[in-house]
Scaffold this motif. Structure first.
Motif, PDB file in Angstrom:
ATOM      1  N   UNK A   1       0.833  -1.196   0.000  1.00  0.00           N
ATOM      2  CA  UNK A   1       0.000   0.000   0.000  1.00  0.00           C
ATOM      3  C   UNK A   1       0.869   1.249   0.000  1.00  0.00           C
ATOM      4  N   UNK A   2       0.355   2.299  -0.592  1.00  0.00           N
ATOM      5  CA  UNK A   2       1.027   3.593  -0.521  1.00  0.00           C
ATOM      6  C   UNK A   2       0.980   4.081   0.918  1.00  0.00           C
ATOM      7  N   UNK A   3       1.843   5.007   1.255  1.00  0.00           N
ATOM      8  CA  UNK A   3       1.848   5.554   2.600  1.00  0.00           C
ATOM      9  C   UNK A   3       3.210   6.068   3.031  1.00  0.00           C
ATOM     10  N   UNK A   4       4.211   5.905   2.168  1.00  0.00           N
ATOM     11  CA  UNK A   4       5.543   6.419   2.461  1.00  0.00           C
ATOM     12  C   UNK A   4       5.911   7.396   1.355  1.00  0.00           C
ATOM     13  N   UNK A   5       5.545   8.661   1.528  1.00  0.00           N
ATOM     14  CA  UNK A   5       5.774   9.670   0.496  1.00  0.00           C
ATOM     15  C   UNK A   5       7.236   9.704   0.075  1.00  0.00           C
ATOM     16  N   UNK A   6       7.455   9.705  -1.238  1.00  0.00           N
ATOM     17  CA  UNK A   6       8.791   9.762  -1.793  1.00  0.00           C
ATOM     18  C   UNK A   6       9.364   8.423  -2.197  1.00  0.00           C
ATOM     19  N   UNK A   7       8.724   7.339  -1.803  1.00  0.00           N
ATOM     20  CA  UNK A   7       9.195   6.010  -2.184  1.00  0.00           C
ATOM     21  C   UNK A   7       8.988   5.835  -3.684  1.00  0.00           C
TER      22      UNK A   7
END
Length: 67
Positions: free
Chosen positions: A35-41
Motif C-alpha cells: 500500500x502507498x503511505x511512504x511519500x517519496x518512495x
C-alpha cells in the motif's frame, strides 16, 4: 531512505558502476508493491513498465497520474 540513517529491509537501490551504469530501483508488480503511505518512495512497476511514486496516499506515475 538515503542519508537519514533509517534502514528499510524491503528497500533496495542499486547503483550500477558497470560500463552501462544506471540506477536500478526495486521492482514490484501491482499485487506485491504494498500500500502507498511512504511519500517519496519510488519503485519500478513490472506490470506497467514504469516508475511508480508513493505520494503518501496513492501510487502515482511521475507525472502525477494515479496508478
Amino acid at each position: 531512505s538515503i542519508g537519514n540513517g533509517a534502514v528499510d529491509s524491503a528497500g533496495d537501490l542499486s547503483l550500477n558502476p558497470s560500463a552501462n551504469g544506471g540506477v536500478v530501483f526495486p521492482s514490484f508488480a501491482d499485487a506485491t508493491r504494498g500500500a502507498a503511505g511512504t511519500a517519496g518512495k519510488v519503485i519500478f512497476n513490472t506490470d506497467d513498465g514504469q516508475l511508480n511514486v508513493d505520494d503518501g496516499t496513492n501510487w502515482t506515475l511521475p507525472d502525477g497520474t494515479i496508478t
